[in-house]
Design a protein around this motif. Structure first.
Motif, PDB file in Angstrom:
ATOM      1  N   GLU A   1      39.987  35.667  46.605  1.00 60.41           N
ATOM      2  CA  GLU A   1      40.998  36.712  46.365  1.00 60.41           C
ATOM      3  C   GLU A   1      40.322  38.080  46.451  1.00 60.41           C
ATOM      4  O   GLU A   1      40.064  38.735  45.441  1.00 60.41           O
ATOM      5  CB  GLU A   1      41.642  36.528  44.991  1.00 60.41           C
ATOM      6  N   ALA A   2      40.058  38.531  47.668  1.00 63.64           N
ATOM      7  CA  ALA A   2      39.320  39.784  47.862  1.00 63.64           C
ATOM      8  C   ALA A   2      40.059  40.978  47.261  1.00 63.64           C
ATOM      9  O   ALA A   2      39.439  41.876  46.673  1.00 63.64           O
ATOM     10  CB  ALA A   2      39.058  40.019  49.348  1.00 63.64           C
ATOM     11  N   ALA A   3      41.367  40.995  47.391  1.00 66.93           N
ATOM     12  CA  ALA A   3      42.147  42.127  46.867  1.00 66.93           C
ATOM     13  C   ALA A   3      42.058  42.189  45.343  1.00 66.93           C
ATOM     14  O   ALA A   3      42.006  43.274  44.753  1.00 66.93           O
ATOM     15  CB  ALA A   3      43.602  42.011  47.308  1.00 66.93           C
ATOM     16  N   LEU A   4      42.008  41.014  44.709  1.00 69.38           N
ATOM     17  CA  LEU A   4      41.918  40.974  43.247  1.00 69.38           C
ATOM     18  C   LEU A   4      40.589  41.549  42.775  1.00 69.38           C
ATOM     19  O   LEU A   4      40.555  42.372  41.847  1.00 69.38           O
ATOM     20  CB  LEU A   4      42.066  39.534  42.755  1.00 69.38           C
ATOM     21  N   THR A   5      39.499  41.137  43.384  1.00 68.51           N
ATOM     22  CA  THR A   5      38.200  41.639  42.925  1.00 68.51           C
ATOM     23  C   THR A   5      38.048  43.127  43.221  1.00 68.51           C
ATOM     24  O   THR A   5      37.406  43.852  42.448  1.00 68.51           O
ATOM     25  CB  THR A   5      37.038  40.856  43.555  1.00 68.51           C
ATOM     26  N   LYS A   6      38.640  43.588  44.281  1.00 66.78           N
ATOM     27  CA  LYS A   6      38.606  45.029  44.569  1.00 66.78           C
ATOM     28  C   LYS A   6      39.307  45.805  43.459  1.00 66.78           C
ATOM     29  O   LYS A   6      38.811  46.833  42.991  1.00 66.78           O
ATOM     30  CB  LYS A   6      39.267  45.311  45.918  1.00 66.78           C
ATOM     31  N   GLU A   7      40.458  45.286  43.031  1.00 64.69           N
ATOM     32  CA  GLU A   7      41.183  45.950  41.954  1.00 64.69           C
ATOM     33  C   GLU A   7      40.410  45.871  40.643  1.00 64.69           C
ATOM     34  O   GLU A   7      40.348  46.849  39.886  1.00 64.69           O
ATOM     35  CB  GLU A   7      42.574  45.337  41.779  1.00 64.69           C
ATOM     36  N   LEU A   8      39.808  44.715  40.360  1.00 58.60           N
ATOM     37  CA  LEU A   8      39.045  44.569  39.119  1.00 58.60           C
ATOM     38  C   LEU A   8      37.844  45.508  39.090  1.00 58.60           C
ATOM     39  O   LEU A   8      37.528  46.099  38.047  1.00 58.60           O
ATOM     40  CB  LEU A   8      38.601  43.118  38.945  1.00 58.60           C
ATOM     41  N   ASP A   9      37.165  45.658  40.220  1.00 59.08           N
ATOM     42  CA  ASP A   9      36.060  46.615  40.285  1.00 59.08           C
ATOM     43  C   ASP A   9      36.529  48.013  39.889  1.00 59.08           C
ATOM     44  O   ASP A   9      35.877  48.718  39.111  1.00 59.08           O
ATOM     45  CB  ASP A   9      35.474  46.663  41.700  1.00 59.08           C
TER      46      ASP A   9
END
Length: 382
Positions: free
Chosen positions: A318-326
């Motif tokens: 889930e690349a979009a999720l980790t980008k948001e979490l960062d």
């Protein structure tokens, strides 16, 4: 301390504060076709399946009651497999957990008090979950992290306890907040043992009906009240200082035996954000010392540690999720840094000096992180 034992006033305040944390993100239909549906009310806890395959368990929880609730999957000895706290009335939550074959109980706790309403369930089959090598490495690294935090906490707690036993109020006050940092970073693991958390981290309003305030209330917060509110150290306080070290030593010895999985790490990160939302942002946790921002920072650091260890797999799934979490972790850390002069220390502004507008800003930062963080377990379980 997990925010499960609230007075009526505190519960109302927590529900209000939690609407954004648990409500808006989880209003959507919970779970898929294979999920075990859990319907919680003020008087019941219904599960759609009493038997299900071992492996990755999906719980689709809906709170149809009038009280905030929490849901646990428990081993027969009451150790926690997984949990989700602070599920507001009329809201839904999805929980992903790794579970072995065996007997368990699913418990709902209306009002977040007591033993809860329980259903016996069975996970069948003997197949272990196949994990990516990175997840095994993440579990091993997190286990070492929890061990390190426990080992670092004990000497700091001894400094605090020794000051109490010496009758030195100012020295005890100075040592208090720092003695709690390692505990706050890894509290979901400590809570998984069941009996340690209420011994060392119980708040005054967490006592159950029939418990005696002077006899049964132990731990950090009992001593916090003596130091800041009563402004005196009694013979009982000195006994409690020794008891605190005894209980923390048990925690230190047990940490290495904790059941840790990738999903429990992810769910634990979310639990730490719930801790912030219901205890630190509201000022309930450190109501006498007002050192809430120290706990706040430690909770965020613990959640971020779990996330960083799981990130290699989560970003692949889930690349979009980790980008948001960062982004959200960075924003919240920047916001917290406004309240300390030196990033190398844990000296924060006393929380009673933080105004309503600033508390709202902190709450919004927690809410913005909590929503995507609730999806981390599902991302690593794909």
């Amino acid at each position: 301390m997990r925010p499960v034992r609230f007075s009526a006033v505190a519960t109302l305040a927590a529900v209000t504060a939690l609407t954004a944390v648990t409500g808006c993100a989880e209003k959507a239909d919970a779970g898929g076709d294979g999920a075990v549906k859990v319907i919680a009310t003020d008087t019941s806890c219904e599960v759609s399946k009493k038997t299900f395959p071992s492996g990755h368990l999906q719980l689709a929880v809906e709170n149809k009651g009038s009280k905030v609730t929490e849901v646990y999957v428990l081993y027969p000895d009451d150790r926690i497999v997984t949990e989700r706290e602070n599920i507001g009335p009329g809201t839904k939550a999805n929980i992903t957990a790794e579970i072995k074959a065996g007997s368990y109980e699913i418990a709902c706790k209306p009002g977040m008090k007591g033993d809860g309403i329980r259903q016996k369930v069975e996970a069948t089959g003997g197949k272990a979950v196949k994990r990516a090598p990175e997840l095994d490495a993440a579990v091993a690294a997190y286990r070492q992290y929890t061990l390190d935090q426990a080992e670092e906490t004990l000497p700091k707690a001894k400094v605090f306890a020794d000051a109490v036993k010496a009758g030195d109020i100012e020295a005890a006050k100075k040592a208090y907040a720092e003695s709690r940092i390692g505990w706050e970073r890894t509290e979901p693991v400590a809570e998984s043992f069941g009996d340690i958390d209420p011994k060392v981290d119980l708040r005054e309003d967490g006592l159950e009906e029939g418990q005696d305030l002077e006899k049964d209330w132990t731990g950090w917060h009992r001593l916090e009240r003596s130091l800041w509110q009563d402004k005196k150290i009694t013979a009982r306080d000195k006994e409690l200082a020794d008891l605190l070290i005894k209980d923390l030593t048990v925690w230190q010895k047990k940490v290495g035996t904790a059941e840790i999985t990738p999903t429990s790490m992810a769910n634990g990160a979310k639990e730490l954000l719930d801790e912030v939302a219901t205890g630190k942002v509201t000022g309930e946790e450190e109501r006498y010392s007002h050192t809430d921002l120290v706990d706040f920072k430690a909770n965020v650091e613990g959640a971020e540690k779990s996330y960083e260890l799981l990130k290699p797999v989560a970003s692949r799934n889930e690349a979009a999720l980790t980008k948001e979490l960062d982004t959200r972790f960075a924003e919240l850390n920047t916001l917290l840094d406004k309240y300390r002069a030196d990033k190398s220390t844990y000296v924060f502004t006393s929380y009673d000096k933080v105004g309503k507008a600033e508390r709202k800003e902190l709450s919004d930062g927690v809410n913005a992180l909590a929503e995507p963080l609730s999806k981390l377990a599902a991302a690593v379980a794909k």
